[in-house]
Design a protein around this motif. Structure first.
Motif, mmCIF file in Angstrom:
data_model
loop_
_atom_site.group_PDB
_atom_site.id
_atom_site.type_symbol
_atom_site.label_atom_id
_atom_site.label_comp_id
_atom_site.label_asym_id
_atom_site.label_seq_id
_atom_site.Cartn_x
_atom_site.Cartn_y
_atom_site.Cartn_z
ATOM 1 N N ASP A 1 39.945 32.023 -20.313
ATOM 2 C CA ASP A 1 39.484 31.004 -21.530
ATOM 3 C C ASP A 1 40.217 30.524 -21.486
ATOM 4 O O ASP A 1 40.865 30.014 -20.993
ATOM 5 C CB ASP A 1 39.368 32.328 -22.576
ATOM 6 N N ASN B 1 36.924 30.662 -27.047
ATOM 7 C CA ASN B 1 35.990 30.787 -26.053
ATOM 8 C C ASN B 1 34.581 31.287 -27.193
ATOM 9 O O ASN B 1 34.744 31.403 -28.247
ATOM 10 C CB ASN B 1 35.892 33.086 -25.674
ATOM 11 N N GLU C 1 44.616 39.028 -24.261
ATOM 12 C CA GLU C 1 43.913 37.836 -25.823
ATOM 13 C C GLU C 1 43.031 38.904 -27.199
ATOM 14 O O GLU C 1 42.466 39.981 -27.184
ATOM 15 C CB GLU C 1 42.963 37.696 -25.085
ATOM 16 N N ALA D 1 38.029 39.516 -30.685
ATOM 17 C CA ALA D 1 37.280 40.669 -29.834
ATOM 18 C C ALA D 1 38.594 40.427 -29.011
ATOM 19 O O ALA D 1 39.582 39.964 -29.403
ATOM 20 C CB ALA D 1 36.117 38.787 -29.065
ATOM 21 N N TYR D 2 39.075 41.132 -28.218
ATOM 22 C CA TYR D 2 40.556 41.686 -27.590
ATOM 23 C C TYR D 2 39.234 42.002 -26.090
ATOM 24 O O TYR D 2 38.750 42.042 -25.325
ATOM 25 C CB TYR D 2 40.369 42.366 -27.351
ATOM 26 N N ALA D 3 40.500 40.991 -24.726
ATOM 27 C CA ALA D 3 40.830 41.517 -23.373
ATOM 28 C C ALA D 3 41.715 41.452 -23.064
ATOM 29 O O ALA D 3 42.982 41.187 -23.447
ATOM 30 C CB ALA D 3 40.185 39.089 -22.596
ATOM 31 N N ASP E 1 42.920 41.664 -18.917
ATOM 32 C CA ASP E 1 42.829 41.052 -17.316
ATOM 33 C C ASP E 1 43.798 41.999 -16.519
ATOM 34 O O ASP E 1 44.816 41.574 -16.911
ATOM 35 C CB ASP E 1 42.092 39.641 -17.683
ATOM 36 N N ARG F 1 39.012 43.387 -15.609
ATOM 37 C CA ARG F 1 38.115 43.014 -17.061
ATOM 38 C C ARG F 1 37.465 43.819 -17.380
ATOM 39 O O ARG F 1 37.282 44.503 -17.100
ATOM 40 C CB ARG F 1 37.830 41.645 -16.869
ATOM 41 N N ASN G 1 36.808 44.049 -22.008
ATOM 42 C CA ASN G 1 36.986 43.360 -23.502
ATOM 43 C C ASN G 1 36.605 44.577 -24.057
ATOM 44 O O ASN G 1 35.698 45.198 -23.833
ATOM 45 C CB ASN G 1 35.723 42.795 -22.527
ATOM 46 N N ASN H 1 35.467 45.267 -28.215
ATOM 47 C CA ASN H 1 35.360 44.229 -29.556
ATOM 48 C C ASN H 1 34.527 45.160 -30.766
ATOM 49 O O ASN H 1 34.875 46.755 -30.452
ATOM 50 C CB ASN H 1 33.752 43.572 -29.760
ATOM 51 N N GLU I 1 30.677 42.463 -14.362
ATOM 52 C CA GLU I 1 30.615 43.067 -15.595
ATOM 53 C C GLU I 1 29.761 44.210 -15.671
ATOM 54 O O GLU I 1 28.545 43.091 -15.985
ATOM 55 C CB GLU I 1 31.412 42.677 -16.585
#
Length: 285
Positions: A85, A103, A145, A157-159, A161, A178, A180, A182, A243
């Motif tokens: 991002d 993002n 993130e 939102a949380y990521a 990686d 990856r 993700n 939410n 994904e």
């Protein structure tokens, strides 16, 4: 004007002593050099490609994201994946980097998707937050993130990686998972269906049924990328990401009947490097 012998002797001794005193003073030429402040290398560019038209969509649309990086010339380049991002480092050392992140999430238009008849549209969303990268090994990066939607849907939102990479001269190959996450607000905005919405959809021949989506792990997949440093002034990167929707959102009738659980993204990044000396405000530790 008369001068005594004693006065002449004093004046002569004073004049003779000046060169000796000057010889004892340090010259400008002998002064120690001032330490030089390293220049900064700034990388600017952009990523272009295709991605799902909105979360859970089966159609695709064009996407674009800017690139902005800073590093001191005496520090080696940090690894970065072209699907990261938008972000830039404001504090870092050899194993940790932190900074702001953002993002963009495409809007969902019901008018352009007849299978969503009766549903509400979702405006385009800008998510703002922060990231942290940990590099425990020279070939491994872990990036996290946290972002808050400030437009469009109202949610978080949380990521998480990971990337393994290997350099072959000017070419760097990488691959990694990856994940993700939410919250419920995100899930409700894109994947929930109220009884009234389901009735309207079915009246037009749709297949949507009432459903209440909840947050959690919403998608999981991986990214593979190749980055080539053309020269000291620029680079070109390509990447592909796959994904699959998971958890509650994967069971939504929107994903099953009006969209797709499988989500693909692909793109190319072109970036330019230039040198500047005006970035002393960026700290390191």
């Amino acid at each position: 004007m008369k001068l005594s012998l004693r006065g002449l002797a004093f004046t002569a001794s004073l004049l003779l002593s000046v060169p000796a005193l000057a010889a004892d003073l340090p010259s400008i030429k002998d002064a120690p050099d001032m330490p030089q402040t390293p220049d900064w290398i700034v990388t600017i560019g952009g990523t272009m490609g295709i991605q799902p038209s909105y979360p859970g969509a089966r159609s695709y649309s064009f996407m674009g994201m800017p690139t902005l990086e800073f590093r001191r010339e005496d520090q080696p380049p940090r690894f970065g994946s072209p699907d990261d991002d938008f972000s830039f480092v404001v504090l870092h050392n050899d194993w940790l980097a932190v900074g702001p992140a953002a993002n963009y999430v495409n809007s969902r238009s019901v008018r352009d998707n007849p299978a969503l008849y009766g549903m509400n549209g979702v405006d385009a969303s800008i998510e703002l937050g922060a990231f942290a990268e940990w590099t425990p090994l020279s070939f491994l990066r872990i990036r996290g993130e946290v972002r808050k939607a400030v437009t469009g849907y109202d949610g978080m939102a949380y990521a998480l990686d990971g990337d393994l990479w290997k350099r072959f001269g000017q070419l760097t190959l990488s691959i990694g998972p990856r994940l993700n996450f939410n919250n419920d607000q995100y899930a409700n905005s894109f994947f929930s269906v109220t009884p009234w919405q389901a009735a309207l959809n079915q009246s037009a021949g749709g297949l949507l049924t009432p459903y209440r989506a909840t947050g959690g792990l919403t998608s999981a997949g991986f990214t593979a990328a190749a980055r080539y440093e053309v020269n000291e002034f620029g680079r070109v990167s390509v990447f592909g990401n796959y994904e699959v929707l998971t958890g509650s959102v994967a069971d939504s009738p929107i994903a099953i009947h009006a969209g797709s659980r499988d989500q693909f993204t692909a793109g190319v990044e072109i970036a330019y490097h230039y040198r500047t000396g005006a970035l002393s405000f960026l700290p390191t530790f």
